[in-house]
Design an enzyme around this catalytic site. Structure first.
Site, PDB file in Angstrom:
ATOM      1  N   GLY A 259       0.787  -1.220  -0.045  1.00  8.00           N
ATOM      2  CA  GLY A 259       0.187  -0.040  -0.018  1.00  8.00           C
ATOM      3  C   GLY A 259       0.837   1.311   0.093  1.00  8.00           C
ATOM      4  CG  MET A 260       2.562   2.765   2.745  1.00 13.32           C
ATOM      5  SD  MET A 260       1.681   3.921   3.871  1.00 13.32           S
ATOM      6  CE  MET A 260       3.283   4.587   4.797  1.00 13.32           C
ATOM      7  CB  CYS A 261       0.869   3.529  -3.923  1.00 14.97           C
ATOM      8  SG  CYS A 261       0.229   1.867  -3.732  1.00 14.97           S
ATOM      9  N   GLY A 262      -1.466   5.949  -2.448  1.00 16.04           N
ATOM     10  CA  GLY A 262      -2.541   6.600  -2.882  1.00 16.04           C
ATOM     11  C   GLY A 262      -3.815   5.791  -3.107  1.00 16.04           C
TER      12      GLY A 262
ATOM     13  CG  PHE B 298      -1.708   1.835  -7.571  1.00 19.98           C
ATOM     14  CD1 PHE B 298      -1.486   2.167  -9.011  1.00 19.98           C
ATOM     15  CD2 PHE B 298      -1.555   0.361  -7.267  1.00 19.98           C
ATOM     16  CE1 PHE B 298      -0.907   1.324  -9.844  1.00 19.98           C
ATOM     17  CE2 PHE B 298      -0.894  -0.169  -8.241  1.00 19.98           C
ATOM     18  CZ  PHE B 298      -0.640  -0.094  -9.505  1.00 19.98           C
TER      19      PHE B 298
END
Lengths: 148, 296
Positions: free
Chosen positions: B89-92, B94
């Site tokens: 995760g940690m990708c908006g 996406f």
């Protein structure tokens, strides 16, 4: 066969991850599904299906290069051999430790699948593992005995 | 009002968070560059493959629409939807965007009475889809750049077999196409039946005159094997594009996070100075008041 003419044969080995080899060769031996195919300069146009195995090429400098290739296709036309392989690696570039690791992992996952002990949230595609296993064994064979 | 020490502690904590987001941004930027190169590296293979198919089709003069992978099925009863998400995760938004698009597709089909099989790649997609109560037909996890082609082949094998024996009638591929690091572009593409534009157009002019080929084995067998390879390379490229987009999305998200942290540090520093000034003023007032009392 004089050097001048033989050097006109070109070999290009292309895998999905990129071009593995490109250069002049005197001769190439392809692992076709119908058996090994030796290609010399001025070979007739040819399209062949390749099986998993070993591709060998005699460079213009007189050295033998060996590649571990997975299934694919080869086209010979205009003194040029294009090999499209699912995977291709030059023998000296093969990381044997990594090959052993992928064999181990594939076996383990196949065993999980067979015994139905796939951990919760995971999934095993047996086709993928068998493919990985076959390729790893081929790479191992080529890395250990490139000339055999 | 928070004490000076409280505020200072908060500033330190935001500082630490900012260090992490900044590091993640830089790692994502480096990975993005590598992923972009990897997409570029697939070009020779993909172009040669298309040329091969074009030449063979031309040579054989076959009616391609008869090939089981090119022939659309008359009735839609069941489809497969492949969603390519990331493991992390940690990708908006996406992963969420891809999952939403895939489930939209499934729901649209369901409304028409068409069943869907869900094939999901990536831990994030798998857990979200499961959480929303959908059944996953097959999951692919921990896909790396190195194993991406293998996964693409496994995926292809599964859908091709079922498409050819008519247990599924259409295959959708939902993934994030890579345009630029800043742009998110979720695509929903039909990969089976193979869309016909692939054949013919990549045949170079000079090849047609020299089509006196030897075939090992026969050309029909080779063509039958080339078409699945085309699907494999399509999926492989989609996986790589998804990975590049993931890094791009993470880079953007982490940059935004770093900027937010900067802003927060500024605000907190301001607040802290205000508190500090207030306490100094307070002290002066007390000293002055004390002096007044003595002299008075």
């Amino acid at each position: 066969m004089d050097q001048e003419e033989s050097s006109q044969l070109r070999l290009e080995v292309v895998a999905p991850a990129g071009r593995v080899f490109e250069g002049g060769v005197q001769m190439a031996v392809l692992p076709a599904v119908t058996g090994e195919l030796g290609i010399l300069p001025r070979h007739a146009p040819l399209v062949a299906q390749l099986s998993i195995g070993r591709l060998r090429a005699l460079t213009v400098d007189g050295d033998w290069l060996t590649f571990a290739v997975a299934e694919g296709f080869a086209k010979v036309q205009f003194n040029k051999i294009i090999v499209l392989a699912d995977a291709a690696e030059e023998a000296s570039q093969i990381d044997v430790a990594r090959v052993h690791k992928s064999i181990e992992q594939a076996k383990q996952r196949l065993e999980m699948h067979r015994s139905g002990a796939v951990p919760e949230g995971e999934d095993v595609d047996p086709y993928r593992e068998q493919l990985a296993l076959r390729r790893a064994y081929n790479r191992l064979k080529v890395a250990e005995r490139p000339d055999k | 009002m928070a004490s000076q020490r409280d505020i200072r502690r908060r500033i330190a904590s935001v500082h630490n968070t900012r260090k992490i987001t900044k590091a993640m941004e830089m790692v994502a930027a480096a990975r993005l560059r590598r992923a972009q190169q990897r997409i570029e590296a697939t070009r020779p293979y993909a172009l040669n493959m298309l040329e091969f198919i074009g030449q063979l089709v031309n040579y054989l003069q076959v009616d391609l629409s008869l090939h089981p992978l090119l022939k659309p099925h008359a009735h839609l009863k069941k489809v497969a939807v492949i969603a390519l998400t990331a493991d992390r995760g940690m990708c908006g938004a996406f992963n969420a965007n891809i999952v939403r698009r895939a489930l939209d597709r499934v729901n649209t089909y369901a409304a028409e009475g068409v069943e869907s099989d869900l094939v999901v790649m990536g831990r994030k997609g798998v857990s979200t889809v499961r959480f929303q109560g959908y059944k996953i037909d097959r999951a692919y996890l921990d896909v790396t750049e190195r194993t991406a082609f293998l996964e693409a082949q496994a995926l292809t094998n599964g859908v091709i077999r079922r498409y050819a024996n008519e247990s599924i009638d259409r295959v959708h591929l939902v993934f994030n196409r890579f345009k630029s690091p800043m742009e998110q572009f979720v695509t929903d593409q039909v990969i089976l039946p193979i869309q016909e534009e692939i054949t013919g157009q990549y045949c170079p002019a000079d090849a047609q005159e020299h089509m006196d080929f030897l075939f090992e084995p026969d050309p029909e067998t080779i063509l039958a094997d080339l078409l699945p390879s085309y699907v494999e390379i399509t999926i492989y490229r989609a996986i790589l594009e998804g990975m590049a987009s993931e890094h791009g999305a993470r880079m953007t998200a982490m940059r935004a996070a770093s900027e937010a942290a900067d802003e927060m540090i500024n605000d907190l520093t301001l607040a802290m100075n205000r508190v500090r000034q207030a306490s100094i003023t307070q002290e002066i007032l007390e000293v002055v008041a004390g002096a007044d009392a003595l002299s008075g």
